[in-house]
Design a protein around this motif. Structure first.
Motif, PDB file in Angstrom:
ATOM      1  N   MET A   1      83.592   6.479  61.294  1.00 20.16           N
ATOM      2  CA  MET A   1      84.471   7.881  61.685  1.00 20.16           C
ATOM      3  C   MET A   1      84.262   7.941  63.154  1.00 20.16           C
ATOM      4  O   MET A   1      85.271   8.223  63.795  1.00 20.16           O
ATOM      5  N   LYS A   2      83.025   8.240  63.150  1.00 22.36           N
ATOM      6  CA  LYS A   2      82.145   8.754  64.540  1.00 22.36           C
ATOM      7  C   LYS A   2      83.010   7.059  65.658  1.00 22.36           C
ATOM      8  O   LYS A   2      82.867   7.327  66.549  1.00 22.36           O
ATOM      9  N   ARG A   3      82.610   5.890  64.431  1.00 21.67           N
ATOM     10  CA  ARG A   3      82.592   4.829  65.598  1.00 21.67           C
ATOM     11  C   ARG A   3      84.371   4.886  66.229  1.00 21.67           C
ATOM     12  O   ARG A   3      85.072   4.127  66.773  1.00 21.67           O
ATOM     13  N   ASP A   4      85.393   4.966  65.047  1.00 21.64           N
ATOM     14  CA  ASP A   4      87.017   5.284  65.403  1.00 21.64           C
ATOM     15  C   ASP A   4      87.114   6.736  65.924  1.00 21.64           C
ATOM     16  O   ASP A   4      87.942   6.341  66.464  1.00 21.64           O
ATOM     17  N   PHE A   5      86.149   7.951  66.177  1.00 20.59           N
ATOM     18  CA  PHE A   5      86.464   9.140  67.004  1.00 20.59           C
ATOM     19  C   PHE A   5      85.172   9.077  68.452  1.00 20.59           C
ATOM     20  O   PHE A   5      85.628   9.980  67.182  1.00 20.59           O
ATOM     21  N   PRO A   6      84.937   8.302  69.186  1.00 25.80           N
ATOM     22  CA  PRO A   6      83.982   8.093  69.841  1.00 25.80           C
ATOM     23  C   PRO A   6      83.953   9.671  70.593  1.00 25.80           C
ATOM     24  O   PRO A   6      82.895  10.446  70.906  1.00 25.80           O
ATOM     25  N   ASP A   7      85.405  10.212  70.615  1.00 23.17           N
ATOM     26  CA  ASP A   7      84.923  11.590  71.832  1.00 23.17           C
ATOM     27  C   ASP A   7      85.200  12.236  71.031  1.00 23.17           C
ATOM     28  O   ASP A   7      84.911  13.923  71.782  1.00 23.17           O
TER      29      ASP A   7
ATOM     30  N   LEU B   1      91.500  13.600  60.885  1.00 21.61           N
ATOM     31  CA  LEU B   1      90.562  13.508  61.785  1.00 21.61           C
ATOM     32  C   LEU B   1      91.430  13.715  63.004  1.00 21.61           C
ATOM     33  O   LEU B   1      91.220  14.316  63.909  1.00 21.61           O
ATOM     34  N   ALA B   2      92.492  12.838  62.678  1.00 23.06           N
ATOM     35  CA  ALA B   2      93.427  12.183  63.949  1.00 23.06           C
ATOM     36  C   ALA B   2      94.320  13.772  64.405  1.00 23.06           C
ATOM     37  O   ALA B   2      94.719  14.463  65.096  1.00 23.06           O
TER      38      ALA B   2
ATOM     39  N   PRO C   1      97.014  18.595  55.546  1.00 28.91           N
ATOM     40  CA  PRO C   1      96.651  18.436  57.218  1.00 28.91           C
ATOM     41  C   PRO C   1      97.572  19.231  58.578  1.00 28.91           C
ATOM     42  O   PRO C   1      96.898  19.758  58.943  1.00 28.91           O
ATOM     43  N   ASP C   2      98.949  19.222  57.927  1.00 24.48           N
ATOM     44  CA  ASP C   2      99.679  20.243  59.237  1.00 24.48           C
ATOM     45  C   ASP C   2      99.078  21.240  59.101  1.00 24.48           C
ATOM     46  O   ASP C   2      99.137  21.816  60.138  1.00 24.48           O
TER      47      ASP C   2
ATOM     48  N   THR D   1      93.070   8.833  54.258  1.00 27.50           N
ATOM     49  CA  THR D   1      93.044  10.492  54.376  1.00 27.50           C
ATOM     50  C   THR D   1      92.170  11.167  55.053  1.00 27.50           C
ATOM     51  O   THR D   1      92.667  11.472  55.889  1.00 27.50           O
ATOM     52  N   LEU D   2      90.919  10.558  55.420  1.00 29.16           N
ATOM     53  CA  LEU D   2      90.271  11.788  56.385  1.00 29.16           C
ATOM     54  C   LEU D   2      90.125  10.761  57.517  1.00 29.16           C
ATOM     55  O   LEU D   2      90.373  11.868  58.754  1.00 29.16           O
ATOM     56  N   PRO D   3      90.541   9.296  57.408  1.00 29.51           N
ATOM     57  CA  PRO D   3      90.896   9.302  59.621  1.00 29.51           C
ATOM     58  C   PRO D   3      91.840   9.476  59.892  1.00 29.51           C
ATOM     59  O   PRO D   3      92.419  10.806  60.788  1.00 29.51           O
ATOM     60  N   ALA D   4      92.849   9.635  58.842  1.00 29.62           N
ATOM     61  CA  ALA D   4      95.085  10.803  58.765  1.00 29.62           C
ATOM     62  C   ALA D   4      94.010  12.399  60.092  1.00 29.62           C
ATOM     63  O   ALA D   4      95.019  12.274  60.162  1.00 29.62           O
TER      64      ALA D   4
END
Length: 335
Positions: free
Chosen positions: A198-204, A156-157, A117-118, A151-154
């Motif tokens: 993921m949409k709920r966790d990353f609404p922006d 996306l962040a 991801p980096d 791993t997916l939320p990490a």
């Protein structure tokens, strides 16, 4: 904040598909829908930057809105490829982090980048710095032994931190060992719920979902559930009338259903121009075989084009003759 034209178009998009979504396919798809976002086949950054294969960037102005998908893992090379794509006039530059193939000449690319991801963030930042066109990412929920819920939320962040605001998530893992690219499109189980989370966790973030979606009714359900966009691949290609001809009124609330018969007639000048430049009929007509899928006369339509389009001198007359084979009761219903 007003949505950009391409962001609105991504409410429904046609997936980038190697050997399928070339410029002839995209022109045909655009006649079926004025609204959907179209994607190129994946173009590797080394092919553009080192190979000078700028012909891979060719498209018709009528295709807009259209996105260029790039493959690669070298930030500077991807930056130059993004610059070339922006100069060519694409509406979006997309980085492939989902293709289940782990090597090209430049090294790792596609889904294997989910493990780095980096590096993906560095690539995104470099591409954005090089271009005024928005850079987006298409990814999987994970690869191999990764735990997607972690791993997916990490991931996306990390890319959000690099400035990526739009992502399309194929709701399957990719298995880099043990499954072929074709098997990776079907065998790993779908996890739609994780993408919705993921949409709920990353609404922006503008999040689109991909994988196993075959109808506009499914697409509407995902949009109603809160996702920003839906990407359809094989169903849009093999049954374009059911997906694309209906898309504008059903998904975008604009216009009317496209008439597949009228679209065939509108393809004639395009084919004539292609032939005048030395092209062959089958290079265009192969993308049209599924236009009357499931309708009376569809088999005859496919057979005539499949058998005749490769023959020397084949042209629009063959296309129109094949159209005559489509059953009259279908013709009366078109529109």
């Amino acid at each position: 904040m007003l949505k950009s034209k391409v962001e609105k178009a991504e409410r429904l998009s046609v997936a980038p598909m190697m050997d399928w979504t070339d410029r002839h396919c995209r022109y045909f798809h655009r006649l079926l829908s004025r609204e959907v976002l179209l994607y190129t086949e994946m173009v590797t950054a080394p092919a553009l930057v080192r190979g000078g294969a700028l012909h891979l960037l060719e498209y018709s102005p009528q295709e807009h809105p259209v996105a260029l998908q790039l493959g690669g893992s070298d930030p500077s090379e991807l930056a130059e490829a993004a610059r070339l794509g922006a100069r060519a006039g694409y509406d979006e530059i997309n980085l492939n982090v989902g293709c289940p193939s782990d090597r090209v000449q430049s090294g790792a690319f596609g889904a294997v980048l989910m493990l780095q991801p980096d590096l993906v963030a560095e690539c995104v930042a470099a591409m954005q710095e090089a271009s005024d066109v928005e850079v987006t990412v298409k990814c999987r929920i994970g690869v191999d032994e990764q735990r997607p819920e972690e791993t997916l939320p990490a991931f996306l962040a990390r890319i959000r931190g690099a400035g990526c605001r739009r992502v399309t998530i194929h709701a399957r893992k990719a298995w880099l060992q043990g499954l072929s690219p074709k098997e990776n499109r079907d065998i790993p189980p779908l996890d739609y719920d994780l993408v919705l989370k993921m949409k709920r966790d990353f609404p922006d973030m503008h999040i689109s979902i991909n994988g196993g979606i075959t109808t506009l009714q499914q697409a509407r359900a995902f949009l109603d559930a809160g996702l920003d966009g839906v990407m359809i691949g094989r169903a849009a290609y093999h049954d374009p009338a059911s997906v694309l001809a209906e898309a504008d009124p059903v998904i975008f609330g604009t216009g009317m259903r496209s008439d597949p018969v009228e679209v065939v007639h509108r393809m004639v000048p395009y084919i004539e121009a292609h032939l005048a430049e030395g092209g062959k009929l089958h290079q265009v007509s192969r993308h049209m075989l599924g236009l009357f899928s499931g309708q009376p006369g569809a088999r005859a339509w496919r057979r005539m084009l499949s058998e005749g389009a490769h023959r020397p001198g084949a042209g629009p007359d063959l296309l129109l003759a094949a159209l005559d084979e489509v059953a009259p009761d279908h013709l009366s219903q078109a529109g």
